[in-house]
Design a protein around this motif. Structure first.
Motif, PDB file in Angstrom:
ATOM      1  N   CYS A 175       0.842  -1.193   0.000  1.00  0.00           N
ATOM      2  CA  CYS A 175       0.000   0.000   0.000  1.00  0.00           C
ATOM      3  C   CYS A 175       0.877   1.243   0.000  1.00  0.00           C
ATOM      4  CB  CYS A 175      -0.895   0.008   1.238  1.00  0.00           C
ATOM      5  SG  CYS A 175      -1.885   1.515   1.366  1.00  0.00           S
TER       6      CYS A 175
ATOM      7  N   ARG B 298       0.151   4.020   1.234  1.00  0.00           N
ATOM      8  CA  ARG B 298      -0.052   4.821   2.448  1.00  0.00           C
ATOM      9  C   ARG B 298       0.248   4.039   3.721  1.00  0.00           C
ATOM     10  NH1 ARG B 298      -5.817   6.554   2.544  1.00  0.00           N
ATOM     11  NH2 ARG B 298      -5.050   8.226   3.857  1.00  0.00           N
ATOM     12  N   CYS B 299       0.388   2.716   3.620  1.00  0.00           N
ATOM     13  CA  CYS B 299       0.628   1.907   4.809  1.00  0.00           C
ATOM     14  C   CYS B 299       1.743   0.916   4.481  1.00  0.00           C
ATOM     15  CB  CYS B 299      -0.609   1.098   5.211  1.00  0.00           C
ATOM     16  SG  CYS B 299      -2.162   1.996   5.180  1.00  0.00           S
TER      17      CYS B 299
ATOM     18  N   CYS C 156      -6.081  -2.289   0.120  1.00  0.00           N
ATOM     19  CA  CYS C 156      -5.438  -2.260   1.436  1.00  0.00           C
ATOM     20  C   CYS C 156      -6.524  -2.473   2.490  1.00  0.00           C
ATOM     21  CB  CYS C 156      -4.769  -0.908   1.668  1.00  0.00           C
ATOM     22  SG  CYS C 156      -4.137  -0.752   3.357  1.00  0.00           S
TER      23      CYS C 156
ATOM     24  N   CYS D  81      -6.440   0.873   5.150  1.00  0.00           N
ATOM     25  CA  CYS D  81      -6.857   2.253   4.874  1.00  0.00           C
ATOM     26  C   CYS D  81      -7.904   2.327   3.770  1.00  0.00           C
ATOM     27  CB  CYS D  81      -5.653   3.104   4.497  1.00  0.00           C
ATOM     28  SG  CYS D  81      -5.023   2.772   2.859  1.00  0.00           S
TER      29      CYS D  81
ATOM     30  N   HIS E  30      -7.396   1.872   0.599  1.00  0.00           N
ATOM     31  CA  HIS E  30      -6.810   2.183  -0.708  1.00  0.00           C
ATOM     32  C   HIS E  30      -7.123   1.067  -1.713  1.00  0.00           C
ATOM     33  CE1 HIS E  30      -3.735   3.229  -3.726  1.00  0.00           C
ATOM     34  NE2 HIS E  30      -3.475   1.938  -3.754  1.00  0.00           N
TER      35      HIS E  30
HETATM   36 ZN    ZN Z   1      -3.259   1.313   3.246  1.00  0.00          ZN
END
Ligand code: ZN
Ligand code: ADP
Ligand code: ZN
Length: 722
Positions: free
Chosen positions: A443, A445-446, A459, A462, A464
């Motif tokens: 991901c 963002r993670c 994901c 989050c 995504h």
């Molecule tokens: Zn994520």
């Protein structure tokens, strides 16, 4: 002059009350638990009266008056409970008090208004008019005629007219009208609800007797350890009846509304209108009305998930925590309370009996509570045989099913039976990587891998989403490899295997809408034969008599979590699934596929040996100083940039260390995986003195909140993390 001490309902940590207000005569009825609108500097805030006094330490001329009182409030008992939760979980009094107030008080500024129904009754003038003294329209004559025949009040809906028509008859003096509040009652799902009373067996009888002794004494704390199907719910119902007979109220907590339609239905079926439901899926009007029925005493039994522990019930006699091992009893937002501990605290305060029931007790409860055992199934049948299937050494081409699992599924479906298959991961495959360069799809963002779903990558932390790639973004290779099987892939494989028998998939993707979960379960229940396949949801709460086979595809998935509860969770999951198989006629069988057949949790679950597992687990916990031998407080610091998160965590550790008492340990700062673009660090306090540990953390938070905020660092405290 009377003084009200008011805790303002604001999220600002710095604004800590209570603050004194002068009570003029017009507010003479204000008491502890009243909700007031008060001037606060230039603003107006809602506040809860936590105390009333004769005098203030402030100069009377400096005291201001509240603007007004808002609808009914709560009892002093609930005010104290709310304050306690705010304090105990390192939150604020306001956050704790919000939990006990009438639904809607905080979010809407006031509870939703009652629903009013217009009722009409014929007057003597109306009777005379009907007798022919006056001219009447045909419609009016008909309405008056029906009211006359009824000899009682009827509503506009009963009469099939609109309200305006009734108002016109009222204007002419022919009917009298009044508006009556009506309760908006939630519907109760009826999956497998039974209401007939059973004759309790001796073990159940002994359990009820122990509870009744507590009701007649000064309370008691009991762990009802009963294998699945041992008749715990029947014990709850008999105990609830005993409490009601003694004029005492009851709270029954269930882990999650969607997972427990049956328990809910059985309470309603047995105890009728005295049962009120409290949960977040009700409409605001229904919530308000169910809450009000409890507050007024019209209903005496509250059933619901964790927040129902704050139900406004006077003379509480019994608190039931069903499936006490479920993690959903812990609240994830602020205040991060644990409903099981709030239940214990509230029961003690009220002199009530606390009953925690489960087939798989938590080590905490096993160690600290008085135990009652229901060792056998209520129908007298034995628990299913559990076979552990070692997946090591199977060729990758064999796919996610062991040959014996394939055979058993085919045999079960072929003979018109039903099976439940537990898959720990949802989606198609949990990981995707490139065969050529090894690039793993994560991901953005993670720091976690993306899960393959049909046609896309998602994901699970989050939300995504991106389209499934055709080629590797790093090297361009088109040889991408999916690893493992989630529910979607398992569904496809099992469906091919057992066709034409149906497979019903139950996971948070298929059960997203309200009612979807119950709908899938009831389709499975009605089917002649078939397979229920899904995540942990399939192992919970329901009771289908014709399930003869249970399968766990990847029993060690939960074992690999870096968490001191990993063993406990794995044991519970397997034992719970095993309990779903082999009810009713026919023998049950359970297959557990695993890469770790020697793991304690798996070996003991295969023998249905909760006490053996718990003895070993308690030894391990004691050696490592984990709950129940120590208390934990987790502090999480997060920031959009990694150095900030680290600096925040170091500051918190520096401030916290000297505040801890001797014998307490401070672990960290330790990195946690990045989530939603926030870098995270955690501190963990281990202490044998919970009160001291929590207050050290609370003081630290108060000391550094401002500085952290100025540095973009967010802080969250989680006492008793689970
Ligand atoms: Zn994520
Ligand atoms: P648990 O809550 O422990 O899983 P339940 O209370 O749901 O168990 O009981 C399992 C099944 O056994 C239910 O169908 C219930 O009606 C039935 N049952 C429970 N107690 C008795 C009893 N004493 N005699 C006959 N049937 C019973
Ligand atoms: Zn590549």
């Amino acid at each position: 002059m009377a003084i009200a001490r008011v805790e303002p309902l604001t999220t600002a940590r710095a604004l800590r009350g209570p603050f004194d207000y002068a009570l003029p005569d017009r507010l003479a009825h204000v008491d502890i638990g009243s909700v007031l609108l008060v001037p606060f500097g230039p603003r107006r805030l809602l506040g809860v009266v936590v105390d009333v006094a004769e005098s203030s330490e402030l100069d009377p001329s400096r005291l201001v008056e509240p603007v007004r009182a808002i609808a009914a409030g709560v009892t002093p008992e609930l005010v104290r409970l709310g304050q306690w939760v705010g304090h105990e979980y390192c939150s604020t009094a306001a956050r704790g008090l919000e939990l006990v107030l009438p639904p809607g008080t905080v979010s809407r500024g006031k509870p939703p208004p009652p629903k009013l129904e217009l009722r009409a009754e014929i007057t003597p003038a109306g009777g005379a008019a009907l007798d022919g003294a006056v001219r009447l329209g045909a419609r009016q004559r008909e309405v008056l005629g029906r009211l006359d025949d009824a000899g009682a009040e009827l509503t506009a809906i009963d009469l099939g007219v609109d309200r305006a028509a009734l108002r016109r008859l009222q204007d002419r003096g022919y009917v009298s009208l009044r508006e009556v509040p009506v309760n908006r009652r939630p519907e109760v799902p009826v999956v497998g609800a039974r209401s007939e009373r059973v004759e309790l067996n001796p073990d159940q009888r002994a359990a009820v007797d122990a509870i009744v002794a507590g009701l007649d004494g000064r309370g008691r704390e009991l762990l009802l350890h009963g294998v699945t199907g041992s008749g715990k719910t029947e014990v709850y119902l008999a105990a609830a009846e005993a409490a009601l007979e003694r004029g005492r109220g009851v709270i029954a907590l269930v882990p999650e509304i969607a997972l427990t339609p049956q328990t809910l239905g059985r309470f309603r079926a047995r105890l009728g209108e005295q049962v009120a439901l409290l949960h977040s899926r009700l409409t605001p009007g229904q919530r308000r009305d169910e809450w009000t029925r409890l507050r007024s005493g019209e209903a005496r039994v509250a059933v619901g998930p964790r927040s129902a522990i704050f139900a406004p019930i006077d003379a509480l006699g019994l608190v039931i925590v069903d499936e006490e091992h479920e993690a959903s009893y812990k609240q994830e937002g602020d205040p991060r309370y644990d409903a099981r501990d709030v239940a214990r605290h509230r029961a003690r305060g009220a002199g009530a009996v606390l009953v925690a029931g489960t087939a798989t007790p938590r080590p905490e409860s096993w160690l600290t509570m008085e135990r009652i055992e229901l060792p056998t199934r209520a129908d007298g049948r034995s628990l299913p045989d559990v076979e552990v299937l070692d997946m090591r050494g199977l060729p990758g081409s064999a796919g996610p099913l062991h040959p014996r699992t394939r055979e058993a599924l085919v045999a079960a479906a072929g003979s018109g039976g039903k099976a439940i298959v537990l898959v720990n991961r949802r989606g198609w495959a949990p990981f995707l990587d490139c065969r050529s360069c090894g690039h793993a799809f994560g991901c953005p963002r993670c720091d976690v891998s993306l899960v393959v779903h049909s046609g896309e990558l998602r994901c699970h932390h989050c939300g995504h989403r991106e389209a499934a790639p055709e080629a590797c973004g790093e090297c361009g290779s088109v040889t991408l490899a999916q690893h493992g099987a989630g529910t979607e892939r398992a569904e496809r494989i099992v469906a091919d295997l057992v066709a034409p028998h149906p497979v019903f998939r139950l996971d948070s993707d298929t059960a997203a809408g309200s009612g979807a979960h119950a709908e899938i379960l009831s389709r499975f229940e009605r089917a002649e034969s078939g397979i229920l396949l899904g995540t942990q949801m399939v192992a919970k709460g329901h009771d289908f008599p014709d399930v003869t086979l249970g399968v766990v595809l990847d029993a060690d998935a939960t074992l690999r979590f870096p968490d001191f509860r990993a063993e406990e969770r794995t044991f519970a999951l397997i034992a719970q699934l095993a309990g779903r198989s082999g009810r009713g006629a026919g023998d049950g069988r359970v297959l557990v596929q695993t890469l770790a057949p020697e793991a304690e949790a798996i070996r003991h679950a295969a023998r249905h040996d909760a006490s053996g597992f718990l003895e070993g687990e308690l030894g391990r916990r004691q050696a490592l100083m984990y709950p129940p031998y120590a208390h934990l407080v987790r502090v999480e610091l997060s920031a959009p940039e990694e150095p900030k998160a680290q600096a925040g965590a170091e500051l918190a550790a520096r401030e916290l260390a000297p505040r801890l008492s001797e014998g307490a340990q401070l672990l960290g700062p330790a990195p946690m995986f990045r989530r939603r673009n926030r870098y995270r660090r955690q501190l963990l306090v281990k202490s044998d003195d919970r009160v001291a540990a929590v207050s050290a953390v609370r003081d630290t938070v108060d000391a550094i909140t401002r500085e952290l905020r100025s540095k973009d660092v967010a802080l969250a405290v989680d006492p008793d993390p689970s």
